[in-house]
Enzyme design. Structure first.
Site, PDB file in Angstrom:
ATOM      1  NE  ARG A  11      -3.911   7.035  -5.371  1.00  0.00           N
ATOM      2  CZ  ARG A  11      -5.716   6.126  -6.565  1.00  0.00           C
ATOM      3  NH1 ARG A  11      -4.790   4.514  -6.950  1.00  0.00           N
ATOM      4  NH2 ARG A  11      -6.489   6.578  -7.420  1.00  0.00           N
ATOM      5  CE1 TYR A  20       0.786   6.295 -10.243  1.00  0.00           C
ATOM      6  CE2 TYR A  20       2.641   5.564  -8.434  1.00  0.00           C
ATOM      7  CZ  TYR A  20       0.811   5.741  -8.172  1.00  0.00           C
ATOM      8  OH  TYR A  20       0.552   6.317  -7.604  1.00  0.00           O
ATOM      9  CG  HIS A  54       1.236  -0.575  -3.397  1.00  0.00           C
ATOM     10  ND1 HIS A  54       0.619   0.271  -4.585  1.00  0.00           N
ATOM     11  CD2 HIS A  54       0.214  -0.590  -2.396  1.00  0.00           C
ATOM     12  CE1 HIS A  54      -1.027   0.382  -4.061  1.00  0.00           C
ATOM     13  NE2 HIS A  54      -0.925   0.135  -2.966  1.00  0.00           N
ATOM     14  NE  ARG A  73       5.962  28.199 -27.380  1.00  0.00           N
ATOM     15  CZ  ARG A  73       6.680  27.429 -27.654  1.00  0.00           C
ATOM     16  NH1 ARG A  73       6.592  26.520 -29.208  1.00  0.00           N
ATOM     17  NH2 ARG A  73       8.294  27.588 -27.104  1.00  0.00           N
ATOM     18  CD  GLN A 112       2.793  -1.210 -16.549  1.00  0.00           C
ATOM     19  OE1 GLN A 112       3.415  -2.698 -16.210  1.00  0.00           O
ATOM     20  NE2 GLN A 112       1.778  -1.672 -15.302  1.00  0.00           N
ATOM     21  CG  ASN A 139       1.415   1.780 -14.468  1.00  0.00           C
ATOM     22  OD1 ASN A 139       0.623   1.842 -15.325  1.00  0.00           O
ATOM     23  ND2 ASN A 139       2.293   1.150 -13.610  1.00  0.00           N
ATOM     24  CE  LYS A 142       7.249   1.923  -6.940  1.00  0.00           C
ATOM     25  NZ  LYS A 142       5.380   1.266  -6.359  1.00  0.00           N
TER      26      LYS A 142
HETATM   27  C1  T46 Z   1       0.088  -1.108 -11.329  1.00  0.00           C
HETATM   28  C2  T46 Z   1      -0.926  -1.749 -12.094  1.00  0.00           C
HETATM   29  C3  T46 Z   1      -1.784  -1.740 -11.439  1.00  0.00           C
HETATM   30  N1  T46 Z   1      -3.196  -2.632 -11.573  1.00  0.00           N
HETATM   31  C4  T46 Z   1      -4.677  -2.858 -11.245  1.00  0.00           C
HETATM   32  C5  T46 Z   1      -4.138  -3.454  -9.920  1.00  0.00           C
HETATM   33  C6  T46 Z   1      -4.900  -2.775  -9.307  1.00  0.00           C
HETATM   34  O1  T46 Z   1      -6.426  -3.525  -9.856  1.00  0.00           O
HETATM   35  C7  T46 Z   1      -5.546  -1.778  -9.993  1.00  0.00           C
HETATM   36  C8  T46 Z   1      -5.094  -0.374  -9.150  1.00  0.00           C
HETATM   37  O2  T46 Z   1      -3.663  -0.527  -8.773  1.00  0.00           O
HETATM   38  P1  T46 Z   1      -3.160  -0.112  -7.496  1.00  0.00           P
HETATM   39  O3  T46 Z   1      -4.900  -0.779  -6.168  1.00  0.00           O
HETATM   40  O4  T46 Z   1      -2.329  -1.178  -7.181  1.00  0.00           O
HETATM   41  O5  T46 Z   1      -2.972   0.997  -7.163  1.00  0.00           O
HETATM   42  P2  T46 Z   1      -2.724   2.470  -6.370  1.00  0.00           P
HETATM   43  O6  T46 Z   1      -3.233   1.358  -5.080  1.00  0.00           O
HETATM   44  O7  T46 Z   1      -3.039   4.017  -6.835  1.00  0.00           O
HETATM   45  O8  T46 Z   1      -1.220   1.910  -6.342  1.00  0.00           O
HETATM   46  C9  T46 Z   1      -0.254   2.721  -7.022  1.00  0.00           C
HETATM   47  O9  T46 Z   1       0.217   3.478  -6.024  1.00  0.00           O
HETATM   48  C10 T46 Z   1       1.450   3.143  -5.222  1.00  0.00           C
HETATM   49  C11 T46 Z   1       1.258   3.969  -4.128  1.00  0.00           C
HETATM   50  C12 T46 Z   1       2.450   2.738  -6.046  1.00  0.00           C
HETATM   51  O10 T46 Z   1       3.696   2.364  -5.792  1.00  0.00           O
HETATM   52  C13 T46 Z   1       2.400   1.599  -7.038  1.00  0.00           C
HETATM   53  O11 T46 Z   1       3.193   1.219  -7.766  1.00  0.00           O
HETATM   54  C14 T46 Z   1       0.438   2.037  -8.063  1.00  0.00           C
HETATM   55  O12 T46 Z   1       0.530   1.281  -8.540  1.00  0.00           O
HETATM   56  O13 T46 Z   1      -4.857  -1.937 -11.418  1.00  0.00           O
HETATM   57  C15 T46 Z   1      -3.317  -3.038 -13.153  1.00  0.00           C
HETATM   58  O14 T46 Z   1      -3.706  -3.551 -14.181  1.00  0.00           O
HETATM   59  N2  T46 Z   1      -1.934  -2.545 -13.912  1.00  0.00           N
HETATM   60  C16 T46 Z   1      -0.521  -2.225 -12.864  1.00  0.00           C
HETATM   61  O15 T46 Z   1       0.392  -1.856 -14.017  1.00  0.00           O
END
Ligand code: T46
Length: 178
Positions: A56, A129, A59, A20, A43, A45, A69
């Site tokens: 990215r 995540y 963080h 399958r 959470q 994501n 995480k």
């Molecule tokens: C994580 C998160 C983000 N946001 C908002 C904040 C920003 O405006 C937008 C994008 O977030 P960010 O730019 O932090 O996304 P990434 O740069 O992809 O960060 C991610 O990738 C890197 C490598 C990681 O390690 C982080 O844990 C993960 O969040 O979503 C939210 O509103 N809620 C949330 O839980």
């Protein structure tokens, strides 16, 4: 890679394949507790990254919102990096870098006290995540992916970076950070 209390741990998914298709477990609290997953899932994501070379990170969330995480690659492949930022750690500022890919079924458990980032090695990368602590914007911060103090060698030229990630301070300028 050392056990979780000492640093990140690579996690290998076991696919169940039949006519399958494929069934794979993404997260098991009991199994991951054995390698240091700290508690309930706060959470989950999902990110999709369109082009190879995009980066990215790096963080992390400052205490008391520091988080563990589990980073799971479900499409494509990434070079995933975790930097030790624990104040009392003998390996502070050291990092580990591993390839995660959907095909290999690999994920990485990153404990509290580590900054996280990745570079897409393919187009159309998707990551899940799983966080032990919810997002807290006031306590979320980061390190520069190209900070000379970290010496991270990224496999591809960086072709995509958010303005926020480009603006993180370098360690020499920021002094101590938690
Ligand atoms: C994580 C998160 C983000 N946001 C908002 C904040 C920003 O405006 C937008 C994008 O977030 P960010 O730019 O932090 O996304 P990434 O740069 O992809 O960060 C991610 O990738 C890197 C490598 C990681 O390690 C982080 O844990 C993960 O969040 O979503 C939210 O509103 N809620 C949330 O839980």
């Amino acid at each position: 890679m050392p056990d979780c209390e000492n640093g990140p741990v690579l996690v290998q998914r076991k696919p169940f394949v039949d006519e399958r298709g494929v069934f794979t477990r993404i997260f098991c609290a009991e199994a991951l507790a054995e390698i240091g997953w700290p508690g309930p899932v706060a959470q989950i994501n999902h990110s999709r990254t369109s082009r190879a070379g995009t980066l990215r990170g790096m963080h992390y969330q400052r205490p008391p919102h520091a988080e563990a995480k589990l980073v799971v690659c479900i499409r494509g492949a990434v070079h995933d990096v975790a930097v030790d930022i624990r104040r009392d750690s003998p390996s502070r500022h050291a990092h580990v870098g591993v390839e995660l890919s959907a095909d290999a079924g690999t994920a990485i458990l990153i404990p509290e006290g580590f900054a996280h980032g990745f570079q897409a090695l393919t187009d159309d990368v998707e990551l899940i995540y799983i966080h032990s602590v919810a997002y807290n914007q006031q306590h979320e911060t980061g390190l520069r992916h190209d900070d000379p103090a970290l010496g991270i060698a990224w496999p591809l030229p960086v072709t995509g970076l958010s303005a926020r990630d480009a603006a993180h301070p370098v360690i020499a300028a920021a002094g101590q950070f938690s």
